[in-house]
Design a protein around this motif. Sequence first.
Motif, mmCIF file in Angstrom:
data_model
loop_
_atom_site.group_PDB
_atom_site.id
_atom_site.type_symbol
_atom_site.label_atom_id
_atom_site.label_comp_id
_atom_site.label_asym_id
_atom_site.label_seq_id
_atom_site.Cartn_x
_atom_site.Cartn_y
_atom_site.Cartn_z
ATOM 1 N N VAL A 140 0.834 -1.341 0.026
ATOM 2 C CA VAL A 140 -0.031 0.100 0.003
ATOM 3 C C VAL A 140 0.953 1.164 0.017
ATOM 4 N N ARG A 141 0.260 2.518 -0.454
ATOM 5 C CA ARG A 141 0.942 3.554 -0.378
ATOM 6 C C ARG A 141 1.245 4.084 1.109
ATOM 7 N N GLU A 142 2.475 4.695 1.302
ATOM 8 C CA GLU A 142 2.771 4.915 2.636
ATOM 9 C C GLU A 142 1.834 6.045 3.183
ATOM 10 N N ALA A 143 1.678 7.018 2.413
ATOM 11 C CA ALA A 143 0.773 8.172 2.950
ATOM 12 C C ALA A 143 -0.569 7.811 3.197
ATOM 13 N N ASP A 144 -1.060 6.918 2.311
ATOM 14 C CA ASP A 144 -2.391 6.504 2.519
ATOM 15 C C ASP A 144 -2.542 5.654 4.037
ATOM 16 N N LEU A 145 -1.584 4.916 3.913
ATOM 17 C CA LEU A 145 -1.369 4.095 5.199
ATOM 18 C C LEU A 145 -1.431 4.713 6.614
ATOM 19 N N LEU A 146 -0.526 6.193 6.458
ATOM 20 C CA LEU A 146 -0.441 6.935 7.852
ATOM 21 C C LEU A 146 -1.995 7.648 7.838
ATOM 22 N N HIS A 147 -2.306 8.006 6.949
ATOM 23 C CA HIS A 147 -3.936 8.825 7.119
ATOM 24 C C HIS A 147 -4.868 7.831 7.433
ATOM 25 N N THR A 148 -4.844 6.273 6.978
ATOM 26 C CA THR A 148 -5.853 5.590 7.653
ATOM 27 C C THR A 148 -5.688 5.280 9.067
ATOM 28 N N ILE A 149 -4.416 5.234 9.346
ATOM 29 C CA ILE A 149 -4.003 5.000 11.039
ATOM 30 C C ILE A 149 -4.462 5.919 11.825
ATOM 31 N N ASP A 150 -4.322 7.328 11.158
ATOM 32 C CA ASP A 150 -4.924 8.460 11.802
ATOM 33 C C ASP A 150 -6.354 8.621 12.114
ATOM 34 N N THR A 151 -6.843 7.898 10.944
ATOM 35 C CA THR A 151 -8.383 8.010 10.887
ATOM 36 C C THR A 151 -8.964 6.827 12.032
ATOM 37 N N VAL A 152 -8.396 5.707 11.888
ATOM 38 C CA VAL A 152 -9.153 4.432 12.576
ATOM 39 C C VAL A 152 -8.754 4.771 14.086
ATOM 40 N N TYR A 153 -7.452 4.945 14.473
ATOM 41 C CA TYR A 153 -7.121 4.782 15.752
ATOM 42 C C TYR A 153 -7.363 6.156 16.489
ATOM 43 N N ARG A 154 -8.628 6.512 16.613
ATOM 44 C CA ARG A 154 -8.958 7.581 17.391
ATOM 45 C C ARG A 154 -8.690 7.445 19.139
ATOM 46 N N LYS A 155 -8.773 8.723 19.708
ATOM 47 C CA LYS A 155 -8.494 8.498 21.136
ATOM 48 C C LYS A 155 -9.855 8.412 22.053
ATOM 49 N N THR A 156 -10.761 8.027 21.423
ATOM 50 C CA THR A 156 -12.215 8.118 22.212
ATOM 51 C C THR A 156 -12.113 7.000 23.250
ATOM 52 N N GLN A 157 -11.666 5.855 23.061
ATOM 53 C CA GLN A 157 -11.391 4.781 23.975
ATOM 54 C C GLN A 157 -10.390 5.162 25.177
ATOM 55 N N GLU A 158 -9.522 5.814 24.804
ATOM 56 C CA GLU A 158 -8.514 6.196 25.894
ATOM 57 C C GLU A 158 -8.912 7.336 26.764
ATOM 58 N N ILE A 159 -9.806 8.256 26.026
ATOM 59 C CA ILE A 159 -10.406 9.208 26.915
ATOM 60 C C ILE A 159 -11.301 8.879 27.739
ATOM 61 N N HIS A 160 -12.127 7.947 27.298
ATOM 62 C CA HIS A 160 -13.303 7.198 28.286
ATOM 63 C C HIS A 160 -12.668 6.552 29.457
ATOM 64 N N HIS A 161 -11.395 5.845 28.995
ATOM 65 C CA HIS A 161 -10.714 5.227 30.318
ATOM 66 C C HIS A 161 -10.161 6.066 31.253
ATOM 67 N N ILE A 162 -9.525 6.948 30.773
ATOM 68 C CA ILE A 162 -8.940 8.115 31.776
ATOM 69 C C ILE A 162 -9.808 8.856 32.746
ATOM 70 N N ALA A 163 -11.128 9.007 31.965
ATOM 71 C CA ALA A 163 -12.148 9.907 32.671
ATOM 72 C C ALA A 163 -12.579 8.812 33.746
ATOM 73 N N THR A 164 -12.757 7.579 33.340
ATOM 74 C CA THR A 164 -13.258 6.643 34.539
ATOM 75 C C THR A 164 -12.151 6.355 35.627
ATOM 76 N N GLU A 165 -11.045 6.491 35.348
ATOM 77 C CA GLU A 165 -9.848 6.304 36.480
ATOM 78 C C GLU A 165 -9.909 7.661 37.161
ATOM 79 N N LEU A 166 -10.246 8.712 36.625
ATOM 80 C CA LEU A 166 -9.976 10.101 37.224
ATOM 81 C C LEU A 166 -11.405 10.249 38.035
ATOM 82 N N GLY A 167 -12.465 9.660 37.667
ATOM 83 C CA GLY A 167 -13.804 9.907 38.544
ATOM 84 C C GLY A 167 -13.750 8.905 39.535
ATOM 85 N N GLN A 168 -12.991 7.662 39.425
ATOM 86 C CA GLN A 168 -12.872 6.668 40.599
ATOM 87 C C GLN A 168 -12.105 7.381 41.704
#
Length: 637
Positions: free
Chosen positions: A130-158
């Motif tokens: 695959v093209r490297e530029a397309d690969l990096l863009h797809t990685i940025d698109t797919v690997y969002r930080k939503t799960q990490e945000i939710h996990h850290i917020a839960t930890e902070l809430g506890q």
Amino acid sequence: MAKLRKIRLGDLLVQEGKLSEAQLQNALKEQKKSGGKLGKVLIQMGFIQEDDLLQLLSKQLEIPFIDLRSYRYDPEVVRQLSETHARRFRAILLNKNKDGALVGMADPTDLFAVDQLGKILQATVNPAVVREADLLHTIDTVYRKTQEIHHIATELGQEMGDEDEVVLENMLAEAGPEDAPVARLLQSMFEDSVQIGASDIHVEPDESGLHIRQRVDGVLQEQTIKERQVARALVSRLKLMCGLNISERRLPQDGRFNMRVKNRSIDVRLSTMPTQYGESVVMRLLDQSQGLLSLDHIGMSERTLARFRVSIHQPQGLVLVTGPTGSGKTTTLYGALSELNTPAVKVISVEDPVEYRLPRINQVQVNSRIGLSFASVLRSALRQDPDILMVGEMRDEETAEIGLRAAMTGHMVLSTLHTNDAVSTALRLLDMGAAGYMVASSLRAVLSQRLVRRICSMCVEDDPLDVFKRNWLRAMMGQEAEKTTFKRGGGCAHCNNTGYRGRIGVFELLEIDDTLADALRRGVSADFATAAKNRRGFRSLTANALDYAQEGLTSLEEVIRISGEVEQPLDTPEQTPTETEAADIEVEPDGEKIETEAKEGEPEPKEHEPEAKEENESASAEPLSEKPSPEARYLEE
């Protein structure tokens, strides 16, 4: 699939006639200096195109070449390979079944990476190139930080439990800034926003939890966190970063700070507002590392751009850029300033706030708390011998009057105004109290603009128009509507299932000629509006947006969204009075209209009689006060 083997890329390219021996030797020398891979060096030096190289590798290794821009992948499958490994090995998991794992790789000749991926995925790896530029863009698109945000917020809430008060200093003292949950939550939130190209972040506490919303392409995307008590720690930390008073929660506050996110310099403008469940925070993200867009790259058509350039290069006058908040007015103004900014002229800008720092331009930040308003700065700026003045916004009568007088006394003035279109902008100046002769003498041009979402090229499809869209088109285009086809985005992983990816500007330029200036001088809004819409070369925002929709760049839904109301087609015959009108209008010799009741027993004038004609003619001298049609009211709602 043939078993992968180590190949010498340079020898293969020479053997296939894609590269000469001399070019290979030059590339090898450059590779020793840079330490990069040979394939990337060859592409950077222009010896071979990336697609030619990848097609050759695909043929030689007997593996498929996959274009990620059109490949429909499942984000859940992709995330089975962690982001760390995906970035380390420049690989993306595309499919996984009993036969093995299909993995797209920028360098499928890296046998070590293939072996490690097989161990991680516990499956036989079937690589694809695959093209490297397309690969990096797809990685940025797919690997969002939503799960990490939710996990850290839960930890902070506890950690915080049910306590309503947060002592942020104690929390940061116990752990370093990088390890504190609130700091990691902010870091993940900003990284995710920059990664997806968000322009704003909204932090909104609610009874049920905390809403974190990011504005992407003009539309908010929401994530809800159940731990509402996180909000106060989050807001307090943001206030500290801005230098605001963390103990004051009853009054709105404004601030700004700068931070580096993923090697980008991000300027953050922050605003707080007290609400029922806590303080709401909105942050505007300005990516300073991207630089300013020139006028050539903001999306104007060649004809509109040429006319706009003529207007801003006049030695004096007022040029206004109008539109709602978030329509790109500041970007257009900065593009114009960048073009006008030469050593031969002095430029002063009055802004609230200063969004981008420009060399050689004297930029003044308005501060109403100490009396430094737009009007007061403008008075001082005129004593600084400027050639060009940029006023961030004409908010009141005083600022408008000073700006108009500056334009009349040999200065070029650029400014913005919040109006719906170019035609209503000049009338707004009159409504603000500006004298008609000043507006007529100073105003050179008005540029109105909007941003419409661009259809995602990965999931574009034909748009089966519903009844409402067809009726709207008939009102706008007449019989031509039946011959026109439109596109829409079906939604895919590349566009987060929105059907849109990116935005494009739509512009409407009105140049003030003698006829328009005369209408402004007389203060007759109806004459001005009619003359403006009939001016040769004038095209409305809706008409220009329809051109984009016909070209397949945007959807008809976006055109309807910015249109605001249904406009009549140009060939619609003039409407005549109905027979149910209970009064007729007599016109006295001096032109004054007198409304009289219809005399009992007398027949009412018919449509073809002179009275009806006089009524239509006299109505044109009145200011516009038409009620919107039912279709217009529906679109506005």
